[in-house]
Design an enzyme around this catalytic site. Structure first.
Site, PDB file in Angstrom:
ATOM      1  N   ASP A  77      64.184  33.640  30.443  1.00 57.25           N
ATOM      2  CA  ASP A  77      64.010  33.064  31.785  1.00 57.25           C
ATOM      3  C   ASP A  77      63.206  34.059  32.635  1.00 57.25           C
ATOM      4  O   ASP A  77      63.592  35.225  32.764  1.00 57.25           O
ATOM      5  CB  ASP A  77      65.406  32.837  32.396  1.00 57.25           C
ATOM      6  CG  ASP A  77      65.337  32.098  33.718  1.00 57.25           C
ATOM      7  OD1 ASP A  77      64.270  31.543  34.039  1.00 57.25           O
ATOM      8  OD2 ASP A  77      66.349  32.099  34.445  1.00 57.25           O
ATOM      9  N   MET A  78      62.100  33.604  33.200  1.00 57.51           N
ATOM     10  CA  MET A  78      61.276  34.487  34.019  1.00 57.51           C
ATOM     11  C   MET A  78      62.041  34.863  35.296  1.00 57.51           C
ATOM     12  O   MET A  78      62.834  34.080  35.808  1.00 57.51           O
ATOM     13  CB  MET A  78      59.965  33.798  34.413  1.00 57.51           C
ATOM     14  CG  MET A  78      59.144  33.268  33.250  1.00 57.51           C
ATOM     15  SD  MET A  78      58.833  34.490  31.982  1.00 57.51           S
ATOM     16  CE  MET A  78      57.756  35.619  32.840  1.00 57.51           C
ATOM     17  N   ASP A 109      59.500  27.829  33.592  1.00 51.65           N
ATOM     18  CA  ASP A 109      59.686  29.278  33.399  1.00 51.65           C
ATOM     19  C   ASP A 109      60.826  29.627  32.432  1.00 51.65           C
ATOM     20  O   ASP A 109      61.375  30.710  32.486  1.00 51.65           O
ATOM     21  CB  ASP A 109      59.909  29.969  34.755  1.00 51.65           C
ATOM     22  CG  ASP A 109      61.320  29.800  35.267  1.00 51.65           C
ATOM     23  OD1 ASP A 109      61.939  28.766  34.979  1.00 51.65           O
ATOM     24  OD2 ASP A 109      61.804  30.720  35.954  1.00 51.65           O
ATOM     25  N   GLU A 110      61.167  28.711  31.558  1.00 50.10           N
ATOM     26  CA  GLU A 110      62.258  28.970  30.609  1.00 50.10           C
ATOM     27  C   GLU A 110      61.845  28.578  29.198  1.00 50.10           C
ATOM     28  O   GLU A 110      61.223  27.537  28.997  1.00 50.10           O
ATOM     29  CB  GLU A 110      63.469  28.101  30.934  1.00 50.10           C
ATOM     30  CG  GLU A 110      64.315  28.547  32.076  1.00 50.10           C
ATOM     31  CD  GLU A 110      65.346  27.470  32.346  1.00 50.10           C
ATOM     32  OE1 GLU A 110      66.464  27.586  31.837  1.00 50.10           O
ATOM     33  OE2 GLU A 110      65.004  26.506  33.042  1.00 50.10           O
TER      34      GLU A 110
HETATM   35  N1  DCP Z   1      61.738  26.358  42.067  1.00 48.43           N
HETATM   36  C1  DCP Z   1      61.405  25.402  43.020  1.00 48.43           C
HETATM   37  N2  DCP Z   1      62.366  24.745  43.710  1.00 48.43           N
HETATM   38  C2  DCP Z   1      63.653  25.007  43.479  1.00 48.43           C
HETATM   39  C3  DCP Z   1      64.018  25.931  42.499  1.00 48.43           C
HETATM   40  C4  DCP Z   1      63.021  26.620  41.819  1.00 48.43           C
HETATM   41  O1  DCP Z   1      60.234  25.153  43.239  1.00 48.43           O
HETATM   42  N3  DCP Z   1      64.579  24.376  44.172  1.00 48.43           N
HETATM   43  C5  DCP Z   1      60.666  27.069  41.359  1.00 48.43           C
HETATM   44  C6  DCP Z   1      60.444  28.445  41.937  1.00 48.43           C
HETATM   45  C7  DCP Z   1      61.011  29.372  40.935  1.00 48.43           C
HETATM   46  C8  DCP Z   1      60.861  28.630  39.652  1.00 48.43           C
HETATM   47  O2  DCP Z   1      60.973  27.259  39.992  1.00 48.43           O
HETATM   48  O3  DCP Z   1      60.339  30.618  40.926  1.00 48.43           O
HETATM   49  C9  DCP Z   1      61.914  28.994  38.623  1.00 48.43           C
HETATM   50  O4  DCP Z   1      63.196  28.719  39.162  1.00 48.43           O
HETATM   51  P1  DCP Z   1      64.453  29.572  38.808  1.00 48.43           P
HETATM   52  O5  DCP Z   1      65.653  28.799  39.178  1.00 48.43           O
HETATM   53  O6  DCP Z   1      64.364  30.077  37.409  1.00 48.43           O
HETATM   54  O7  DCP Z   1      64.429  30.796  39.817  1.00 48.43           O
HETATM   55  P2  DCP Z   1      63.484  32.054  39.878  1.00 48.43           P
HETATM   56  O8  DCP Z   1      62.691  32.230  38.657  1.00 48.43           O
HETATM   57  O9  DCP Z   1      62.720  32.004  41.156  1.00 48.43           O
HETATM   58  O10 DCP Z   1      64.520  33.225  40.042  1.00 48.43           O
HETATM   59  P3  DCP Z   1      65.529  33.832  38.983  1.00 48.43           P
HETATM   60  O11 DCP Z   1      65.028  35.183  38.698  1.00 48.43           O
HETATM   61  O12 DCP Z   1      66.831  33.844  39.689  1.00 48.43           O
HETATM   62  O13 DCP Z   1      65.545  32.953  37.781  1.00 48.43           O
END
Ligand code: DCP
Length: 696
Positions: free
Chosen positions: A18-19, A120-121
């Site tokens: 997971d990024m 991103d997964e």
């Molecule tokens: N995203 C979005 N709207 C949301 C949730 C996420 O557009 N309600 C987008 C932005 C994030 C990406 O999807 O960067 C990936 O979501 P993640 O839930 O994996 O969260 P992040 O990667 O941002 O953070 P983490 O490091 O906690 O996984």
């Protein structure tokens, strides 16, 4: 509902990668000055500084959360950098994030089967690589271990700071470990190496979980973020699940989880251990009961599917509060934007990856004021996808109108027309799913259809002209084509409630909360939608064909195709895509054959639709009380089925056998109606298509 799959082997090595704060990392790579700075990506919506969709770990330290808006984030962290998501067509443009995700997938797929689960997964099946490492280069024989590996977290090992790395290093290299643990240790080495490669080649950090199945790997990947990895040895599973709140488990965040809490008093996943499998089945049915029983024990046989490309495309936008869309023209305007984006991505996928999508789905979030029925949700609607921007727009609008009509009730829909009569749309999205690669062996099927053409010159002429039109996807879809002019009436029979999988929802990140909610709106019984069956699509084609009985259908279709600007553009594009063009040409040829067969065969013998509505339900027809559209469709289908005049005996089995499996299945599906003229059942599942054909 979740379905239980027995564990395939107790020593698979599965990773979930997971990024970290993904969109932020992408923006930081674009603007290097943001590196290491508290940063957040905000939605395209300036109200109160815009909603945060990704927050850097530096900003999280100040208490900035994704639920905040920009203004609030500035209050808790004045130095935060707010970057607006890129914009195109008046909405967020996620292409740079998608492309960045693809870069990562390319690297991760080097060591094993790789499934892109969302933007991103990624899941990886590293079993073969881990087994090879255990034989060729076992951890216990390594002289040095990289820092990245000893930084791993191993569940069940006491991590008390000072000697944590020593303990991890020892666990990873034990010679007396079980084979299972040794394989997981190899997995940890491989994943650490892959994560380093991702960092070097893309500048992105990611976190990972390494376990014996997807469920546990996914649980673990988020446990230690950012830029770390967590291993789940078999011996730690019981403790892990014993502490895991029931709602945190994938698939248990919704109604099922709530029912477990309320009806069975379950708090953690481990609490489920007190119930026998029979008891859980009694409460939740055989499949879900078994799935719960297995989940409580950390058992999951779900495989990592080989998939580097997304399995759906979507485009959506929310219209909160006063921005809600209140007229059909305003919805149409936005649908047009969304469909343009979707169409561009479909075209790109087609050209780049030689893939075609089969289903178009419309989701909406709506409200009705002054209505006691306000809990009612806007139904998601699907139909076969026709390529070409204008067609996608047209179909999406029809799907919307069908949904609105159902949402408002026919009476209110009619009196409402284009006027605002107390409804509003707060979220809208279109998605394309059921994406398949064009099989490489399409030449054979093309030959087959060419042979057919020779005996039918009229069809040949039509198909040559039709290549200028957008590529059409299946015989049924061709049959419903009407030169780009469909009406709500004609599309209605094949509009079905949407049935998208988790990944589909996940591929629309910006609107995914909206979509996730919208996607919950399914038919109560998954298998009751006749429109989702392959056979039904063939019949829908016939239904449409019936409406074209004046014989002008083909001529009109060709004329429209020639006139259409889009058709001309496509013609130009197709110059460089000879294989795909040939594929579609062959499809068109075959499809047209069916149209010809239909129009010259027994359709005229079919009694009218209204005749059938008056018939009492028969054994295989929908039960009384089912929706009139479905009931009409079912009865209509039964009568039309025999009208299809392909004779299976005309088809050389050797030709069929040499086709790729996918095409064979498709051809079989086209042919099957002949064999089973009266087998349409609303309550039968997809499995029936794999049963031997019966003549009833
Ligand atoms: N995203 C979005 N709207 C949301 C949730 C996420 O557009 N309600 C987008 C932005 C994030 C990406 O999807 O960067 C990936 O979501 P993640 O839930 O994996 O969260 P992040 O990667 O941002 O953070 P983490 O490091 O906690 O996984």
């Amino acid at each position: 509902m979740p379905v239980s799959r027995p564990e395939l082997s107790d020593s698979r090595v599965i990773a979930h990668v997971d990024m970290d704060c993904f969109y932020v990392q992408v923006e930081q790579r674009k603007q290097q000055s943001l590196r290491g700075q508290p940063t957040a990506v905000v939605q395209y919506n300036s109200w109160q500084g815009g909603g945060l969709i990704a927050v850097s770990y530096e900003a999280r330290k100040f208490g900035v959360k994704r639920s905040m808006r920009g203004d609030e984030a500035k209050k808790v962290c004045p130095e935060i950098h707010l970057v607006q998501v890129p914009v195109a067509r008046g909405k967020a443009d996620l292409n740079s994030y998608r492309n960045a995700g693809s870069e990562v997938v390319t690297i991760l797929s080097r060591r094993g089967r790789c499934e892109r689960a969302s933007i991103d997964e990624v899941y990886l099946d590293l079993t073969i690589a881990a087994e090879a490492m255990l034989v060729d280069n076992p951890p216990e024989c390594l002289e040095t271990i990289s820092e990245e590996v000893v930084k791993s977290h191993v569940l069940g090992l006491e991590e008390d700071g000072s000697n944590a790395r020593e303990k991890v290093g020892h666990w990873l290299t034990r010679s007396d470990a079980s084979r299972r643990d040794k394989l997981l240790a190899c997995g940890a080495f491989i994943v650490a190496e892959l994560r380093l490669q991702v960092l070097e080649e893309t500048e992105f950090t990611c976190s990972a979980g390494i376990a014996h199945n997807k469920m546990l790997a996914k649980l673990a990947s988020g446990m230690n973020k950012p830029a770390q990895q967590t291993v789940v040895p078999f011996s730690s599973i019981c403790k892990l699940l014993g502490m895991l709140p029931i709602k945190k488990m994938k698939q248990l965040g919704g109604k099922l989880g709530t029912s477990l809490q309320i009806d069975l008093g379950v708090k953690t996943v481990g609490d489920l251990l007190q119930f026998s499998e029979e008891k859980l089945q009694e409460y939740y049915g055989v499949n879900t009961g078994s799935w719960l029983w297995n989940t409580a024990r950390g058992i999951s046989g779900e495989e990592v599917k080989e998939r580097l490309l997304p399995n759906s495309h979507g485009s959506g936008k929310t219209f909160p509060g006063p921005r809600a869309l209140k007229t059909v023209p305003s919805v149409e305007k936005w649908l047009s934007e969304l469909c343009e984006e979707l169409s561009e991505r479909l075209q790109f996928d087609l050209e780049q990856n030689k893939r075609i999508a089969h289903t178009l789905t419309l989701h909406a979030h709506a409200y009705k004021s002054n209505d006691i029925d306000s809990f009612k949700k806007f139904p998601s609607k699907s139909c076969p996808l026709r390529y070409g921007t204008s067609k996608i727009k047209e179909d999406a609008l029809i799907l919307f109108q069908a949904g609105l009509r159902e949402y408002l009730g026919l009476y209110n829909f009619k009196i409402s027309g284009n006027q605002n009569s107390g409804w509003g749309i707060t979220g809208l999205s279109v998605s394309a799913s059921k994406i398949i690669a064009i099989p490489s062996g399409t030449r054979s099927i093309m030959n087959y259809f060419h042979n057919q053409q020779e005996t039918c010159p009229q069809v040949k002429l039509s198909s040559e002209k039709l290549i200028q039109d957008a590529p059409l996807l299946s015989p049924s879809e061709n049959c419903i084509e009407n030169g780009g002019h469909m009406t709500l009436q004609s599309i209605e029979p094949w509009i079905s409630c949407s049935e998208e999988d988790e990944e589909t929802k996940h591929s629309l990140p910006l609107d995914r909360q909206l979509d996730k909610e919208m996607c919950k709106e399914k038919l109560p019984d998954k298998e009751t939608s006749i429109c989702s069956s392959p056979d039904a699509e063939v019949y829908r084609g016939w239904e449409k064909d019936q409406t074209e009985s004046n014989g002008d259908y083909l001529t009109e279709k060709i004329r429209d195709s020639l006139e259409s600007e889009e058709g001309k553009r496509k013609l130009n594009k197709e110059k460089g895509m000879s294989t795909i063009s040939r594929y579609f040409q062959s499809q068109n040829s075959g499809d047209l054959l069916k149209v010809e067969h239909a129009s010259t065969s027994k359709l005229s013998e079919s009694p009218s639709l209204s005749d059938h509505q008056s018939e009492p339900p028969q054994e295989n027809s929908p039960a009384r009380g089912e929706s009139s559209v479905d009931a009409r469709l079912c009865s209509h289908i039964k009568l039309k089925r025999p009208a299809w005049s392909y004779d299976i005996d005309e088809i050389d089995q050797d030709v069929l056998n040499e086709l790729p499996k996918q095409i064979q299945e498709e051809v079989q599906a086209w042919l099957r109606p002949q064999k089973r003229p009266h087998t349409v059942k609303r309550d039968s599942g997809i499995a029936r298509y794999f049963l031997p054909a019966k003549n009833k």
